[in-house]
Design a protein around this motif. Structure first.
Motif, PDB file in Angstrom:
ATOM      1  N   TYR A  96      12.039  50.325   3.251  1.00  8.44           N
ATOM      2  CA  TYR A  96      12.212  50.110   4.848  1.00  8.44           C
ATOM      3  C   TYR A  96      11.772  51.425   5.371  1.00  8.44           C
ATOM      4  O   TYR A  96      10.853  51.226   6.355  1.00  8.44           O
ATOM      5  N   PHE A 125      13.639  45.719   5.667  1.00  7.41           N
ATOM      6  CA  PHE A 125      13.061  46.433   6.184  1.00  7.41           C
ATOM      7  C   PHE A 125      11.840  46.173   7.408  1.00  7.41           C
ATOM      8  O   PHE A 125      11.350  46.971   8.013  1.00  7.41           O
ATOM      9  N   LEU A 137      19.968  48.184   9.645  1.00  6.93           N
ATOM     10  CA  LEU A 137      18.458  48.590   9.204  1.00  6.93           C
ATOM     11  C   LEU A 137      17.649  47.298  10.113  1.00  6.93           C
ATOM     12  O   LEU A 137      16.397  47.748  10.280  1.00  6.93           O
TER      13      LEU A 137
END
Length: 380
Positions: free
Chosen positions: A163, A26, A106
């Protein structure tokens, strides 16, 4: 030759692997700092040079900062592209899983410029961000993160949640920073430079516990030292002037209202006003004056001591590092490489000392690496 103790060393993998998996999911960012010199806010009159009769153009101070931001953004964009190019693309492999692709997405989805990271007023968040950015240049570390994200569902689920939380924290901080600094850029001279204000903002969040300072924290930690600068003004008057009936105050309001108090207290000369204001915005000074023992700080200190012990033990494992191929060895290899990167180590320190759930989640990973190391050590 003495062999490392398995029980103590096991905790090392809890730190260097399980927490790394979540952190990597994250908080990637740009690692190198690039910043143009900023003029003093007190120099804005040099740019507001128009005559009263309108004979010469007037230049808004904000245009200077807009230009600076545009140049920084262009430089950061180029570095972003270089940074992303370091991340292995699972799509180039013959076979790539949906989790490998998700993991990379991500990382790219929360990529910020250095200027944006500097807008975050929490030192620990910035430490984690820089640590993950550093891991971009460590293929073995990235691979370990990738394997863990794919193979361990609890870490993957927690990684998604953290995240989202971290992304919200960074973006909320950027919005607050732009609003607060925007007010100070257009305010009358307060005697300190923009860079000094930026540095002060980066410590404000740690001191205030957010982007707003509560009156309770102000009274207990800031007020006693602030009264040394505000001669002849009672504590109650200071609180009334700063908070104006509210329970919290923002960064810009705190500075602007304190500036008025400084003028009332007699710090009217440019030199004395600037010196006093530098003391006012030194939030590390207030934090260091905190009285009493904070239980949370005690716990963090305990975990820090343990973390340092683990790193020492882990360093002794290098001579036993096995070679070969395989997903479990990929995890182990990434662990060793990550332990040699200062930025990665400090990022993991923050996660280890702050998040108890992530310390516990390392148990599963320990079972994997423990089996590998026991077998390796036994064979030497």
């Amino acid at each position: 030759m003495m062999r490392p103790t398995g029980i103590t060393a096991s905790r090392v993998f809890t730190v260097l692997l399980s927490t790394a998996a979540l952190a990597a999911a994250f908080v990637p960012s740009i690692h190198h700092r690039r910043q143009l010199a900023a003029p003093s806010i007190g120099e804005k009159n040099a740019f507001l040079v128009g005559h009263k009769d309108g004979g010469a153009p007037r230049f808004a101070m904000t245009s200077l900062f807009q230009l600076r931001s545009q140049v920084n953004a262009s430089m950061d964009k180029q570095h972003q592209q270089q940074l992303v190019s370091h991340i292995p693309d699972p799509k180039t492999r013959q076979k790539s899983t949906k989790f490998e692709i998700e993991f990379r997405n991500l990382l790219e989805g929360i990529l910020y410029t250095q200027e944006q990271i500097d807008a975050v007023p929490y030192s620990k968040v910035r430490t984690v961000v820089h640590g993950i950015a550093a891991s971009y240049s460590e293929p073995a570390v990235y691979r370990a993160f990738e394997v863990l994200y794919e193979d361990h569902a609890p870490l993957r689920i927690a990684g998604r949640l953290v995240y989202s939380k971290m992304k919200q924290t960074v973006e909320t901080s950027i919005e607050a920073h732009d609003a607060e600094m925007g007010r100070l850029r257009t305010a009358e001279s307060i005697g300190v430079s923009l860079d000094e204000l930026q540095a002060s903002w980066r410590t404000f969040g740690d001191f205030a516990g957010g982007t707003q300072l509560g009156i309770k924290t102000f009274r207990s930690q800031m007020l006693p030292l602030l009264m040394e600068e505000l001669h002849g003004i009672e504590s109650g008057e200071i609180c009334d002037a700063v908070f104006q009936g509210m329970k919290t105050v923002g960064f810009a309001d705190l500075i602007l209202r304190t500036q008025r108090l400084l003028l009332l207290s007699g710090a009217s000369s440019p030199h004395s006003s600037a010196t006093a204001m530098r003391h006012v915005i030194d939030f590390d000074r207030y934090a260091s004056s905190k009285q009493g023992v904070d239980k949370k700080l005690q716990r963090i200190k305990k975990h820090n001591v343990r973390y340092d012990e683990m790193l020492t033990i882990f360093d002794g494992w290098k001579q036993y590092a096995p070679s070969g191929e395989g997903r479990r060895l990929d995890i182990l290899r990434g662990c060793f490489v990550g332990a040699g990167n200062e930025h990665v180590v400090e990022a993991l320190r923050v996660i280890y000392t702050e998040y108890s759930a992530l310390r516990i989640s390392g148990d599963w990973i320990f079972k994997i690496v423990s089996a590998i190391m026991k077998s390796t050590i036994k064979s030497t």
